[in-house]
Design a protein around this motif. Structure first.
Motif, PDB file in Angstrom:
ATOM      1  N   UNK A 241     -61.330  -8.451  23.573  1.00 33.62           N
ATOM      2  CA  UNK A 241     -61.094  -9.841  23.954  1.00 33.62           C
ATOM      3  C   UNK A 241     -61.073  -9.939  25.478  1.00 33.62           C
ATOM      4  N   UNK A 242     -61.062 -11.165  25.959  1.00 35.84           N
ATOM      5  CA  UNK A 242     -61.115 -11.404  27.399  1.00 35.84           C
ATOM      6  C   UNK A 242     -59.982 -12.333  27.822  1.00 35.84           C
ATOM      7  N   UNK A 243     -59.301 -11.936  28.902  1.00 33.97           N
ATOM      8  CA  UNK A 243     -58.316 -12.792  29.556  1.00 33.97           C
ATOM      9  C   UNK A 243     -59.070 -13.487  30.681  1.00 33.97           C
ATOM     10  N   UNK A 244     -59.659 -14.625  30.354  1.00 32.52           N
ATOM     11  CA  UNK A 244     -60.592 -15.320  31.241  1.00 32.52           C
ATOM     12  C   UNK A 244     -59.967 -15.724  32.571  1.00 32.52           C
ATOM     13  N   UNK A 245     -58.706 -16.137  32.565  1.00 33.97           N
ATOM     14  CA  UNK A 245     -58.069 -16.639  33.778  1.00 33.97           C
ATOM     15  C   UNK A 245     -57.749 -15.528  34.778  1.00 33.97           C
ATOM     16  N   UNK A 246     -57.646 -14.302  34.327  1.00 36.11           N
ATOM     17  CA  UNK A 246     -57.544 -13.134  35.198  1.00 36.11           C
ATOM     18  C   UNK A 246     -56.238 -12.965  35.945  1.00 36.11           C
ATOM     19  N   UNK A 247     -56.269 -12.006  36.860  1.00 29.37           N
ATOM     20  CA  UNK A 247     -55.056 -11.622  37.572  1.00 29.37           C
ATOM     21  C   UNK A 247     -54.492 -12.762  38.425  1.00 29.37           C
ATOM     22  N   UNK A 248     -55.332 -13.668  38.893  1.00 28.45           N
ATOM     23  CA  UNK A 248     -54.809 -14.801  39.670  1.00 28.45           C
ATOM     24  C   UNK A 248     -53.853 -15.632  38.824  1.00 28.45           C
ATOM     25  N   UNK A 249     -54.202 -15.866  37.570  1.00 29.83           N
ATOM     26  CA  UNK A 249     -53.347 -16.617  36.658  1.00 29.83           C
ATOM     27  C   UNK A 249     -52.080 -15.829  36.346  1.00 29.83           C
ATOM     28  N   UNK A 250     -52.215 -14.538  36.134  1.00 25.22           N
ATOM     29  CA  UNK A 250     -51.075 -13.673  35.830  1.00 25.22           C
ATOM     30  C   UNK A 250     -50.047 -13.740  36.964  1.00 25.22           C
ATOM     31  N   UNK A 251     -50.513 -13.573  38.192  1.00 23.40           N
ATOM     32  CA  UNK A 251     -49.638 -13.590  39.363  1.00 23.40           C
ATOM     33  C   UNK A 251     -49.032 -14.978  39.557  1.00 23.40           C
TER      34      UNK A 251
ATOM     35  N   UNK B 122     -60.527 -14.122  38.116  1.00 25.56           N
ATOM     36  CA  UNK B 122     -60.307 -15.517  37.749  1.00 25.56           C
ATOM     37  C   UNK B 122     -61.454 -15.972  36.846  1.00 25.56           C
ATOM     38  N   UNK B 123     -61.473 -17.240  36.500  1.00 24.86           N
ATOM     39  CA  UNK B 123     -62.485 -17.764  35.574  1.00 24.86           C
ATOM     40  C   UNK B 123     -63.924 -17.533  36.060  1.00 24.86           C
ATOM     41  N   UNK B 124     -64.268 -17.792  37.336  1.00 22.68           N
ATOM     42  CA  UNK B 124     -65.659 -17.595  37.757  1.00 22.68           C
ATOM     43  C   UNK B 124     -66.107 -16.123  37.802  1.00 22.68           C
ATOM     44  N   UNK B 125     -65.173 -15.198  37.859  1.00 23.41           N
ATOM     45  CA  UNK B 125     -65.512 -13.777  37.976  1.00 23.41           C
ATOM     46  C   UNK B 125     -66.238 -13.296  36.715  1.00 23.41           C
ATOM     47  N   UNK B 126     -67.339 -12.592  36.896  1.00 23.63           N
ATOM     48  CA  UNK B 126     -68.163 -12.139  35.768  1.00 23.63           C
ATOM     49  C   UNK B 126     -67.880 -10.705  35.326  1.00 23.63           C
ATOM     50  N   UNK B 127     -67.106  -9.956  36.097  1.00 20.54           N
ATOM     51  CA  UNK B 127     -66.884  -8.535  35.804  1.00 20.54           C
ATOM     52  C   UNK B 127     -66.443  -8.294  34.366  1.00 20.54           C
TER      53      UNK B 127
END
Length: 121
Positions: free
Chosen positions: A96-106, A74-79
């Motif tokens: 590039x970076x998908x900042x919102x991450x897998x939480x947003x995808x799901x 998610x957004x706070x994750x730094x990985x």
């Protein structure tokens, strides 16, 4: 800071096969759930992100010019920021970076995959 990509754009690129997606979650999270066709370069623990990237990138990302999108939870994750920045340092030219991450995808109702990572433990 890496250029950002939004969910809809990433979804279209995955469907077109025009991007390599890099999941930066720890291996056990990756095995449980990841974006379609994603490869794994763990970015956690943070102090090991550069080492993991150095070790795995030549195998899972052999072409320095391939379009790459990194993501994590998610957004706070730094990985993803750590792995993505290291890829740029290693000479990758289209990260590039998908900042919102897998939480947003799901949360968008999009499909994920499960898989076993082969490890030489």
């Amino acid at each position: 800071m890496l250029p950002l990509v939004k969910r809809e754009e990433l979804e279209a690129e995955i469907e077109a096969g025009s991007v390599t997606v890099v999941d930066t979650m720890p291996v056990d999270y990756y095995e449980r759930e990841h974006l379609p066709h994603a490869v794994n370069i763990p970015g956690f623990p943070y102090e090991a992100a550069s080492r993991f990237t150095d070790e795995l990138a030549p195998t899972v990302l052999p072409d320095l010019s391939t379009p790459i999108v990194v993501y994590c939870a998610n957004v706070p994750c730094r990985n993803s920021e750590l792995v993505g920045a290291r890829l740029v340092e290693l000479g990758y030219t289209n990260v590039r970076k998908y900042r919102e991450g897998i939480e947003d995808w799901v949360s968008g109702g999009l499909p994920t995959e499960k898989s076993q990572v082969s490890r030489a433990d």
